[in-house]
Design an enzyme around this catalytic site. Structure first.
Site, PDB file in Angstrom:
ATOM      1  CG  ASP A   1      -1.900  -1.181   1.200  1.00  0.00           C
ATOM      2  OD1 ASP A   1      -2.776  -1.235   0.328  1.00  0.00           O
ATOM      3  OD2 ASP A   1      -1.736  -2.062   2.064  1.00  0.00           O
ATOM      4  CG  HIS A   8      -1.193  -2.151  -7.132  1.00  0.00           C
ATOM      5  ND1 HIS A   8      -0.191  -2.671  -7.929  1.00  0.00           N
ATOM      6  CD2 HIS A   8      -0.983  -2.665  -5.895  1.00  0.00           C
ATOM      7  CE1 HIS A   8       0.581  -3.465  -7.201  1.00  0.00           C
ATOM      8  NE2 HIS A   8       0.113  -3.481  -5.969  1.00  0.00           N
TER       9      HIS A   8
END
Length: 397
Positions: A17, A47
């Site tokens: 992340d 993503h």
């Protein structure tokens, strides 16, 4: 020549992340790119890209899709066709015409099936308070089953007991070979019956996977090498170096090589640059160590695109940790430059490498730039807030 003019390997330097998707999107939008190559992970990747009024959470498609760049799923990717089809439908809704035409898949890639997914979720639920932080997407189970050739019931492989007689692991290429796939799926169903029994009929799965094989281009041989010789590639990593199967903190790791090593193998010695992605603060999604965790940090930086997952658990945040950043870079055998995201965050702090109390970080860009060249900067979630700069390679070019 800037290091970003050639092949670029994008890796996360945290627990995932970090903003890899936005960085890949920015790289692809900035200059001509032949393909985005995924080199690890599978359907658990998430993503986020925000561009031109659109938002998509890229999972198996590469994050260069909004920029019109094709995706190649290499042999190191774990392919889940049902999730891939759902993602393609969402991309069509987002305005991408015929997304599957932008996709090629190495036939040697392992196939993640409902049997793997249900078994993964059953194991994670059984761990209770000792959960590993799995996303519940069948990733570890897919890899583990592929390691069981020749194993007998009762043996322990990678800390898990073999619960039946395993068969050969199914691959993407098998989707175009119904008799081979049926044999492998029958063995999977028998193997996992004591642990989890999804409601999927093997014959129905064979038909659906055949449809998948007809819809995508399945490759053999050195497809990545062919692409690399025809133009610039951006290699998109999944998860972060601190979750790596060899360098992470077990058992809270992924069954995947999250460092650049798979990409380097695919490149076969071709010149490239490694771009390490980091936020200006540390985050973790799910269980596992987060030494600088802070409830106040979590409250100050609400996350628009990450939420508590049914299997993965809660979203967490803390101060930047210099020692962990150094460790992640070392696990990658070094990086050429950094991509720093969330530069719009204020009131930041960093815990020095010697473990002394956190100190203020009034100018994070200067702090990162004193360590390595900063080639990509990100302010906010939108592509409009990203800048790609020129930087000279230091180790790989």
């Amino acid at each position: 020549m800037s290091l970003l003019d050639g092949h670029v390997v994008v890796v996360g330097l945290g627990f995932g992340d970090e903003g890899k998707g936005a960085v890949v999107d920015a790289l692809c939008a900035d200059r001509p790119t032949t393909a985005v190559v995924r080199f690890n992970g599978g359907a658990q990747a998430a993503h986020n890209v925000v561009a031109d009024g659109r938002h998509h959470t890229f999972s198996q498609f590469g994050a260069g899709t909004f920029a019109g760049v094709p995706t190649h799923l290499s042999r190191f990717v774990l392919v889940e066709p049902f999730a891939l089809a759902a993602e393609a439908r969402q991309l069509e809704t987002d305005g991408v015409r015929n997304p599957l035409s932008l996709l090629s898949v190495d036939g040697r890639a392992l196939l993640t099936t409902p049997f793997h997914i249900y078994a993964n979720r059953a194991r994670e639920q059984a761990r209770g308070a000792g959960r590993h932080g799995s996303c519940g997407k069948g990733i570890g189970e897919t890899v583990w089953y592929s390691l069981l050739s020749g194993a007998s019931p009762g043996e322990v492989v990678e800390s898990q007991e073999v619960i039946g007689t395993p068969g050969d692991a199914p691959t993407v290429a098998d989707c175009a070979r119904p008799s081979v796939l049926r044999r492998k799926l029958d063995a999977l169903a028998r193997f996992y019956a004591p642990l989890a029994a999804p409601s999927h009929d093997v014959d129905a799965l064979v038909t659906l996977y055949r449809d998948f094989a007809d819809a995508v281009r399945i490759t053999d041989g050195d497809e990545t090498g062919r692409l690399a010789d025809s133009g610039r590639l951006v290699f998109e990593g999944a998860q972060g170096a601190l979750l790596d199967q060899h360098h992470g903190f077990h058992p809270h790791t992924t069954w995947s090589t999250t460092t650049p090593h798979n990409a380097r193998e695919l490149l076969g010695g071709r010149r490239h640059a490694v771009l390490g992605v980091t936020r200006t603060y540390l985050t973790r999604h799910g269980a596992g160590p987060l030494p600088t965790e802070s409830a106040s940090m979590l409250a100050r930086f609400p996350e628009a695109h990450n939420d508590t997952g049914e299997y993965q658990g809660a979203w967490r945040a803390g101060d930047l940790d210099e020692a962990l950043l150094d460790y992640a870079i070392a696990a990658c055998d070094g990086v050429d430059a950094l991509a720093v995201t969330h530069l719009d965050a204020t009131g930041l702090r960093v815990v020095p490498a010697d473990g002394s109390p956190a100190v203020g970080l009034p100018d994070p860009l200067a702090w990162f730039g004193a360590r390595l060249p900063v080639a990509v900067t990100g302010y906010g979630p939108d592509r409009a807030g990203y800048r790609v700069a020129g930087a000279r390679s230091t180790i790989n070019a």
